[in-house]
Design a protein around this motif. Structure first.
Motif, PDB file in Angstrom:
ATOM      1  N   UNK A   1       0.656  -1.200  -0.126  1.00 28.38           N
ATOM      2  CA  UNK A   1       0.163   0.141  -0.076  1.00 28.38           C
ATOM      3  C   UNK A   1       0.935   1.172  -0.121  1.00 28.38           C
ATOM      4  N   UNK A   2       0.507   2.103  -0.834  1.00 24.77           N
ATOM      5  CA  UNK A   2       1.251   3.202  -0.947  1.00 24.77           C
ATOM      6  C   UNK A   2       0.059   4.522  -1.003  1.00 24.77           C
ATOM      7  N   UNK A   3       0.354   5.414   0.099  1.00 19.83           N
ATOM      8  CA  UNK A   3      -0.556   6.569   0.150  1.00 19.83           C
ATOM      9  C   UNK A   3       0.088   7.912  -0.687  1.00 19.83           C
ATOM     10  N   UNK A   4      -0.675   8.450  -1.328  1.00 18.96           N
ATOM     11  CA  UNK A   4      -0.120   9.617  -2.160  1.00 18.96           C
ATOM     12  C   UNK A   4      -0.963  10.738  -1.450  1.00 18.96           C
ATOM     13  N   UNK A   5      -0.050  11.758  -0.897  1.00 15.89           N
ATOM     14  CA  UNK A   5      -0.693  12.749  -0.117  1.00 15.89           C
ATOM     15  C   UNK A   5      -1.598  13.726  -1.066  1.00 15.89           C
ATOM     16  N   UNK A   6      -2.612  14.347  -0.480  1.00 16.80           N
ATOM     17  CA  UNK A   6      -3.443  15.378  -1.285  1.00 16.80           C
ATOM     18  C   UNK A   6      -2.711  16.145  -1.947  1.00 16.80           C
ATOM     19  N   UNK A   7      -1.774  17.080  -1.174  1.00 18.77           N
ATOM     20  CA  UNK A   7      -1.089  18.043  -1.859  1.00 18.77           C
ATOM     21  C   UNK A   7      -0.463  17.640  -3.257  1.00 18.77           C
ATOM     22  N   UNK A   8       0.118  16.386  -3.250  1.00 21.17           N
ATOM     23  CA  UNK A   8       0.666  15.999  -4.551  1.00 21.17           C
ATOM     24  C   UNK A   8      -0.452  15.677  -5.673  1.00 21.17           C
ATOM     25  N   UNK A   9      -1.578  15.127  -5.157  1.00 16.75           N
ATOM     26  CA  UNK A   9      -2.520  14.661  -6.065  1.00 16.75           C
ATOM     27  C   UNK A   9      -3.271  16.011  -6.714  1.00 16.75           C
ATOM     28  N   UNK A  10      -3.252  16.790  -5.845  1.00 14.82           N
ATOM     29  CA  UNK A  10      -3.949  18.308  -6.300  1.00 14.82           C
ATOM     30  C   UNK A  10      -2.993  18.895  -7.505  1.00 14.82           C
ATOM     31  N   UNK A  11      -1.532  19.129  -6.872  1.00 14.87           N
ATOM     32  CA  UNK A  11      -0.590  19.587  -7.924  1.00 14.87           C
ATOM     33  C   UNK A  11      -0.566  18.782  -9.316  1.00 14.87           C
ATOM     34  N   UNK A  12      -0.676  17.580  -9.176  1.00 10.05           N
ATOM     35  CA  UNK A  12      -0.527  16.570 -10.378  1.00 10.05           C
ATOM     36  C   UNK A  12      -1.742  17.009 -11.298  1.00 10.05           C
ATOM     37  N   UNK A  13      -2.730  17.022 -10.650  1.00 10.53           N
ATOM     38  CA  UNK A  13      -4.300  17.263 -11.195  1.00 10.53           C
ATOM     39  C   UNK A  13      -4.113  18.549 -11.890  1.00 10.53           C
ATOM     40  N   UNK A  14      -3.781  19.693 -11.180  1.00  8.59           N
ATOM     41  CA  UNK A  14      -3.751  21.093 -11.599  1.00  8.59           C
ATOM     42  C   UNK A  14      -2.940  21.128 -12.995  1.00  8.59           C
ATOM     43  N   UNK A  15      -1.970  20.190 -12.867  1.00 11.79           N
ATOM     44  CA  UNK A  15      -0.691  20.073 -14.020  1.00 11.79           C
ATOM     45  C   UNK A  15      -1.296  19.158 -15.520  1.00 11.79           C
ATOM     46  N   UNK A  16      -2.591  18.707 -15.190  1.00 12.19           N
ATOM     47  CA  UNK A  16      -3.104  17.481 -15.923  1.00 12.19           C
ATOM     48  C   UNK A  16      -2.030  16.238 -16.190  1.00 12.19           C
ATOM     49  N   UNK A  17      -1.380  15.992 -15.172  1.00  7.06           N
ATOM     50  CA  UNK A  17      -0.546  14.648 -15.044  1.00  7.06           C
ATOM     51  C   UNK A  17      -1.305  13.678 -14.287  1.00  7.06           C
TER      52      UNK A  17
END
Length: 133
Positions: free
Chosen positions: A110-126
């Motif tokens: 199991x790997x937890x991806x922090x909310x901050x990382x997912x928001x940044x990636x989403x805002x960059x369309x990654x």
């Protein structure tokens, strides 16, 4: 249940959250109030609500992702409450994926991806990719 949405908090009133959000098809668990201070199970300190997002097989990650996208789009307004509920400590989507090791035995990680990382990636369309080697 191979893909699950889980919302948890030490001070989260899950009944109030469910009522306000209008979520359906959930499971809820209340934290244990009488914990010893040195409890080895940290999860008992949290109340949580969870909902199955995908019933796809463990080896069908693509279907899990597709089902997750449909679920999130369909429930976007209900889930918007997550952002304004300060008592939520964790809100995650858990993809359960089965991988065969060399010995043909199954293992899980199991790997937890922090909310901050997912928001940044989403805002960059990654997209996000997790590789286990």
């Amino acid at each position: 249940m191979s893909c699950v949405l889980r919302i948890a908090g030490k001070k989260l009133d899950i009944d109030d959250f469910i009522l306000k959000s209008g979520l359906k098809g959930y499971v809820k668990k209340y934290k244990e109030e009488n914990l010893k201070s040195k409890s080895s199970n940290q999860g008992k300190q949290y109340s949580f609500v969870s909902a199955t997002i995908s019933e796809a097989e463990l080896d069908n990650y693509e279907k899990q992702v597709s089902d997750a996208i449909v679920y999130l789009k369909k429930n976007k307004k209900k889930l918007a409450l997550i952002n304004s509920t300060k008592e939520i400590d964790y809100a995650t989507i858990n993809f359960m994926i089965s991988l065969k090791s060399v010995s043909d035995k199954y293992f899980a990680q199991y790997i937890y991806l922090p909310k901050e990382l997912t928001i940044l990636c989403g805002s960059l369309n990654l997209g996000i990719e997790v590789e286990i080697v």
